[in-house]
Design a protein around this motif. Sequence first.
Motif, PDB file in Angstrom:
ATOM      1  N   GLU A 144       0.850  -1.196   0.000  1.00 26.48           N
ATOM      2  CA  GLU A 144       0.000   0.000   0.000  1.00 26.48           C
ATOM      3  C   GLU A 144       0.888   1.248   0.000  1.00 26.48           C
ATOM      4  OE1 GLU A 144      -3.151   0.037   2.985  1.00 26.48           O
ATOM      5  OE2 GLU A 144      -3.352   2.212   2.669  1.00 26.48           O
ATOM      6  N   ALA A 145       1.929   1.217   0.818  1.00 23.58           N
ATOM      7  CA  ALA A 145       2.867   2.354   0.847  1.00 23.58           C
ATOM      8  C   ALA A 145       3.496   2.552  -0.529  1.00 23.58           C
ATOM      9  CB  ALA A 145       3.944   2.133   1.907  1.00 23.58           C
ATOM     10  N   TYR A 146       3.778   1.439  -1.202  1.00 21.15           N
ATOM     11  CA  TYR A 146       4.351   1.508  -2.556  1.00 21.15           C
ATOM     12  C   TYR A 146       3.369   2.153  -3.527  1.00 21.15           C
ATOM     13  CZ  TYR A 146       5.862   0.001  -7.180  1.00 21.15           C
ATOM     14  OH  TYR A 146       6.213  -0.018  -8.512  1.00 21.15           O
ATOM     15  N   LEU A 147       2.128   1.685  -3.487  1.00 17.97           N
ATOM     16  CA  LEU A 147       1.109   2.221  -4.403  1.00 17.97           C
ATOM     17  C   LEU A 147       0.871   3.709  -4.161  1.00 17.97           C
ATOM     18  CD1 LEU A 147      -1.569  -0.592  -4.745  1.00 17.97           C
ATOM     19  CD2 LEU A 147      -0.429   0.619  -6.624  1.00 17.97           C
ATOM     20  N   LYS A 148       0.883   4.083  -2.882  1.00 21.83           N
ATOM     21  CA  LYS A 148       0.667   5.497  -2.537  1.00 21.83           C
ATOM     22  C   LYS A 148       1.949   6.319  -2.639  1.00 21.83           C
ATOM     23  CE  LYS A 148      -3.049   4.884   0.902  1.00 21.83           C
ATOM     24  NZ  LYS A 148      -3.273   4.749   2.368  1.00 21.83           N
ATOM     25  N   LYS A 149       3.061   5.633  -2.891  1.00 23.70           N
ATOM     26  CA  LYS A 149       4.389   6.293  -2.880  1.00 23.70           C
ATOM     27  C   LYS A 149       4.569   7.102  -1.599  1.00 23.70           C
ATOM     28  CE  LYS A 149       4.648   6.404  -7.856  1.00 23.70           C
ATOM     29  NZ  LYS A 149       4.750   7.109  -9.093  1.00 23.70           N
ATOM     30  N   ASP A 150       4.200   6.500  -0.482  1.00 26.59           N
ATOM     31  CA  ASP A 150       4.186   7.193   0.805  1.00 26.59           C
ATOM     32  C   ASP A 150       5.388   6.755   1.661  1.00 26.59           C
ATOM     33  OD1 ASP A 150       3.669   8.138   3.367  1.00 26.59           O
ATOM     34  OD2 ASP A 150       1.501   7.838   3.202  1.00 26.59           O
ATOM     35  N   GLY A 151       6.442   7.549   1.603  1.00 22.20           N
ATOM     36  CA  GLY A 151       7.688   7.229   2.306  1.00 22.20           C
ATOM     37  C   GLY A 151       7.510   7.154   3.815  1.00 22.20           C
ATOM     38  N   ALA A 152       6.717   8.094   4.364  1.00 23.47           N
ATOM     39  CA  ALA A 152       6.501   8.114   5.818  1.00 23.47           C
ATOM     40  C   ALA A 152       5.768   6.848   6.255  1.00 23.47           C
ATOM     41  CB  ALA A 152       5.712   9.361   6.212  1.00 23.47           C
ATOM     42  N   MET A 153       4.761   6.452   5.483  1.00 21.33           N
ATOM     43  CA  MET A 153       4.032   5.220   5.791  1.00 21.33           C
ATOM     44  C   MET A 153       4.984   4.020   5.721  1.00 21.33           C
ATOM     45  SD  MET A 153       0.744   3.486   3.853  1.00 21.33           S
ATOM     46  CE  MET A 153       0.131   1.873   4.411  1.00 21.33           C
ATOM     47  N   ALA A 154       5.824   4.009   4.702  1.00 19.54           N
ATOM     48  CA  ALA A 154       6.775   2.901   4.544  1.00 19.54           C
ATOM     49  C   ALA A 154       7.669   2.773   5.778  1.00 19.54           C
ATOM     50  CB  ALA A 154       7.628   3.107   3.294  1.00 19.54           C
ATOM     51  N   GLU A 155       8.122   3.903   6.290  1.00 19.15           N
ATOM     52  CA  GLU A 155       8.991   3.862   7.473  1.00 19.15           C
ATOM     53  C   GLU A 155       8.238   3.329   8.696  1.00 19.15           C
ATOM     54  OE1 GLU A 155      11.725   7.122   8.215  1.00 19.15           O
ATOM     55  OE2 GLU A 155      11.693   7.663   6.097  1.00 19.15           O
ATOM     56  N   GLU A 156       6.973   3.712   8.822  1.00 17.70           N
ATOM     57  CA  GLU A 156       6.152   3.205   9.932  1.00 17.70           C
ATOM     58  C   GLU A 156       5.927   1.699   9.808  1.00 17.70           C
ATOM     59  OE1 GLU A 156       5.010   4.428  12.864  1.00 17.70           O
ATOM     60  OE2 GLU A 156       6.419   5.989  12.242  1.00 17.70           O
ATOM     61  N   VAL A 157       5.573   1.269   8.596  1.00 21.17           N
ATOM     62  CA  VAL A 157       5.293  -0.157   8.353  1.00 21.17           C
ATOM     63  C   VAL A 157       6.529  -1.000   8.680  1.00 21.17           C
ATOM     64  CG1 VAL A 157       4.762  -1.871   6.561  1.00 21.17           C
ATOM     65  CG2 VAL A 157       3.490   0.286   6.627  1.00 21.17           C
ATOM     66  N   ALA A 158       7.697  -0.522   8.250  1.00 26.55           N
ATOM     67  CA  ALA A 158       8.937  -1.292   8.452  1.00 26.55           C
ATOM     68  C   ALA A 158       9.203  -1.560   9.929  1.00 26.55           C
ATOM     69  CB  ALA A 158      10.114  -0.556   7.822  1.00 26.55           C
ATOM     70  N   LYS A 159       8.776  -0.637  10.777  1.00 23.14           N
ATOM     71  CA  LYS A 159       9.021  -0.805  12.222  1.00 23.14           C
ATOM     72  C   LYS A 159       8.363  -2.074  12.768  1.00 23.14           C
ATOM     73  CE  LYS A 159       9.582   4.072  13.367  1.00 23.14           C
ATOM     74  NZ  LYS A 159       8.781   5.258  13.650  1.00 23.14           N
ATOM     75  N   ARG A 160       7.265  -2.489  12.128  1.00 21.76           N
ATOM     76  CA  ARG A 160       6.548  -3.665  12.631  1.00 21.76           C
ATOM     77  C   ARG A 160       7.349  -4.951  12.467  1.00 21.76           C
ATOM     78  NH1 ARG A 160       1.404  -2.002   9.508  1.00 21.76           N
ATOM     79  NH2 ARG A 160       1.215  -4.238   9.202  1.00 21.76           N
ATOM     80  N   ASP A 161       8.397  -4.889  11.652  1.00 24.40           N
ATOM     81  CA  ASP A 161       9.236  -6.076  11.496  1.00 24.40           C
ATOM     82  C   ASP A 161       9.886  -6.468  12.826  1.00 24.40           C
ATOM     83  OD1 ASP A 161      10.470  -8.163  10.077  1.00 24.40           O
ATOM     84  OD2 ASP A 161      12.305  -6.991   9.828  1.00 24.40           O
ATOM     85  N   ILE A 162      10.094  -5.487  13.680  1.00 17.90           N
ATOM     86  CA  ILE A 162      10.713  -5.756  14.992  1.00 17.90           C
ATOM     87  C   ILE A 162       9.792  -6.652  15.839  1.00 17.90           C
ATOM     88  CG2 ILE A 162      11.538  -4.646  17.127  1.00 17.90           C
ATOM     89  CD1 ILE A 162      12.112  -2.142  15.210  1.00 17.90           C
ATOM     90  N   GLU A 163       8.474  -6.391  15.741  1.00 14.40           N
ATOM     91  CA  GLU A 163       7.516  -7.240  16.473  1.00 14.40           C
ATOM     92  C   GLU A 163       7.506  -8.673  15.916  1.00 14.40           C
ATOM     93  OE1 GLU A 163       3.709  -5.168  16.201  1.00 14.40           O
ATOM     94  OE2 GLU A 163       4.854  -3.312  16.494  1.00 14.40           O
TER      95      GLU A 163
END
Lengths: 225, 225
Positions: free
Chosen positions: A136-155
């Motif tokens: 979704e971040a890719y489709l929206k080209k939303d860098g801020a969203m991408a950074e937020e999403v990536a954080k969930r990898d820690i969980e």
Amino acid sequence: MRSTFEEQLNDLHLRFSEMGMMASEAIMKSVKAYINHDKALAKEVIEKDVYINRREMDLEKDSFEMIALQQPVTSDLRMIVTVLKASSDLERMGDHAVSIAQETIRVKGKTRIPEIEKLISEMGDMSTSIVEDSLEAYLKKDGAMAEEVAKRDIEIDGKSKMINELCIKDMQKTADNVLSGSSYMLVASYLERVGDYATNICEWVVYLNSGHVIELNRKHMADED
Amino acid sequence: MRSTFEEQLNDLHLRFSEMGMMASEAIMKSVKAYINHDKALAKEVIEKDVYINRREMDLEKDSFEMIALQQPVTSDLRMIVTVLKASSDLERMGDHAVSIAQETIRVKGKTRIPEIEKLISEMGDMSTSIVEDSLEAYLKKDGAMAEEVAKRDIEIDGKSKMINELCIKDMQKTADNVLSGSSYMLVASYLERVGDYATNICEWVVYLNSGHVIELNRKHMADED
């Protein structure tokens, strides 16, 4: 000519996202098959992987032709390079779904540990949703969203650690649980890797926006635990 | 101008091979560290991974600039695209070396099973050598050699299966071996994946020569065993 190129670019963009959804569906189904001991569904995942691989090849071919014939520069070229690179991440997600499906077929008649299967199922949901949201971040080209999403990898990594510890305790206590426990550990390691690939997709979204290749969630620290 | 481009292309080619050698060295050292319980060497592998990642970023950047500024076509473009794509495979080999190194640090004071450690060590040699030979095929642009090298991935998979079966038997018999056994299984799964990446490199060599994207060693069959 220019508008045709825009159309081609848009088409590439969409078919990449579609590939992502194929990969995300494969992961979701493979975990479902694994938890439910559903060999028919596992076989479906394995057989459909050929479409994910074929899509990667098609995207490569089209990207190559677009570069050769249209000689794009700056942001257009960046988008094509992103598709070229990030499609490998999606293809590998598909491979990991296949590995989980193969585990479903390999480990038959094993004892089940419901407590751990619940965690695997949750980890499957987390992995599927991080993939979907990175797309979704890719489709929206939303860098801020991408950074937020990536954080969930820690969980996801935390969940994997929890599963590993439980499996080891369980296998030490009950010899009958060794087959299941070792299989759960492998599946958790595949799902963990899926989270890493989703993080890569997020990094590509940031690159698409900024032109800078960055690394989100640096985890390769040499810390002793 | 043309000769400068040739030089740049040659440089890209060499720096890609160098990255391959860094990855191959990382795998070799990670297995050595793991077998010898050598935490200092494991830390070295983890710390040096940053150079492998950085090299991938540099190759991406240079490939991008070469495409944008020189607008190469046909075989020159194909070579640049190969470096762009195949550098992901090398980067992931590095990640797997890191995972093995992390296992060295994680599992401390565990019981050792010499019979299985011998197999892991052999599997490490097989994985290092398939990576080295896939890079040699790349440097020589030798498609036939690449196809031969890729076949060896089947032996690596066989070794992995053997290790898994031995580990399971051992863990079922002796509860004290659960920690070691489950760690061996994870390491075998990482090395198996390294073999897959080497196969990908071989596929890229075939692509470089022929322009056709092919898949060597199709293993994703839904066979029950």
